[in-house]
Write an enzyme that holds these catalytic residues in place. Structure first.
Site, PDB file in Angstrom:
ATOM      1  CD  GLN A  21      -2.903   1.266   2.269  1.00 56.67           C
ATOM      2  OE1 GLN A  21      -2.510   1.510   3.402  1.00 56.67           O
ATOM      3  NE2 GLN A  21      -4.186   1.032   1.978  1.00 56.67           N
ATOM      4  CB  CYS A  52      -5.171   7.526   5.626  1.00 47.70           C
ATOM      5  SG  CYS A  52      -4.523   8.018   7.239  1.00 47.70           S
ATOM      6  N   GLY A 170     -15.195  -1.728   6.837  1.00 47.22           N
ATOM      7  CA  GLY A 170     -15.669  -0.725   7.786  1.00 47.22           C
ATOM      8  C   GLY A 170     -16.701  -1.249   8.758  1.00 47.22           C
TER       9      GLY A 170
END
Length: 319
Positions: A21, A52, A170
């Site tokens: 990432q 983020c 999430g």
């Protein structure tokens, strides 16, 4: 990675599949970072962080704030696609994002982002945290709980873009919950559990129950772990073997303890066990041994010599 490639990449365990990432906003710099990483390690996927919401990412114009610039994200992923090869094999470039940012939080905003990045940036897989990000006024921790979850938007994307792949992320607390949600949303490719597994890694033992025939697993050659004691003993064996077989690999007690730090989640005296492990980690740091055999012995002591504080919980059946 560009400035400190050895430091950043040498502690990545040689396992697969593993994703790299990246965070940033300059297409050429990100492509350079990916190229350096792939020259040193095997990765199976290159992922761009567009989720983020921390202040650091905002000031550097990367992370969630990039959601507001889909054309720039497309330019970045285009450059990443040019260099994302390992042993001449093309690797997928994926994007992890939120469903919106600040006032750009309608479904049309999300759809527009996906449309531009997939068409202009050649991205076929999106991992979507089903919350918006609020860049001013909420901390990263608050951004993981205060904005409401809207799973339906991810499901709607899977209907509107049937040729793309979507992973739902999430707020998912258990594999059971993830399984139930995925079952209701038939077009969702996969679900991602992050902090729930970090907080209680033994939740992963539920996965085989949910996604395969457990009786077949028990009757086959697949070994199942029944208690925390068995888990720790086998994990210590794994650590020992890994260190002895990879003597040049720069491991520390922290590298091996982090993944299992919370295996006594919700168990009496788990805090005391963590304190003992932390103390032993400090001792490992001071010892600075470079001998693989000494390192493997230290890891075994670290994991197995501090069990008295949670003795009563060691043999409780996990399954």
């Amino acid at each position: 990675i560009i400035q400190f490639s050895n430091k950043q990449l040498t502690t990545i365990f040689p396992e697969s599949p593993i994703a790299l990432q990246l965070g940033g906003s300059d297409p050429n710099s990100l492509a350079k970072a990916a190229k350096i990483a792939l020259s040193k390690k095997k990765f199976d996927e290159i992922n761009l962080n567009v989720g983020c919401p921390s202040n650091a990412t905002q000031s550097g114009c990367f992370g969630a704030i990039l959601f507001l610039q889909p054309n720039l994200v497309a330019a970045i992923t285009n450059e990443l696609n040019k260099v994302s090869f390992y042993n001449n094999k093309k690797l997928p470039v994926t994007v992890k994002c939120r469903i919106g940012v600040d006032q750009r939080d309608t479904y049309d905003d999300l759809k527009n982002f996906i449309e531009i990045v997939s068409n202009q940036g050649s991205v076929n897989h999106f991992i979507i945290h089903a919350r918006k990000a609020i860049l001013k006024g909420l901390s990263p921790k608050q951004n993981r709980s205060i904005p409401p979850l809207i799973y339906e938007r991810v499901y709607k994307l899977s209907e509107d873009f049937p040729n793309l792949t979507f992973t739902l992320n999430g707020g998912l607390k258990t594999p059971q919950e993830a399984f139930e949600i995925a079952s209701k949303m038939g077009n969702i490719h996969s679900v991602m559990l992050g902090r729930a597994i970090t907080d209680n890694p033994l939740l992963l033992l539920q996965v085989d129950h949910l996604y395969s025939n457990w009786e077949d697993c028990e009757q086959s050659n697949i070994e199942t772990i029944k208690t925390r004691r068995e888990f720790l003993e086998r994990y210590a064996n794994y650590c020992e073997n890994f260190i002895l077989e990879n003597p040049q690999f720069p491991v520390s007690g922290i590298d091996f303890c982090k993944p299992i730090f919370n295996i006594f989640n919700s168990i009496p005296n788990s805090k005391e066990w963590k304190v003992l492990i932390n103390n032993n980690i400090q001792n490992l740091r001071k010892s600075k041994t470079n001998n693989a055999k000494d390192n493997s012995n230290l890891i075994r002591c670290l994991l197995l010599d501090n069990l008295k504080v949670i003795e009563k919980s060691l043999d409780i059946k996990l399954i």
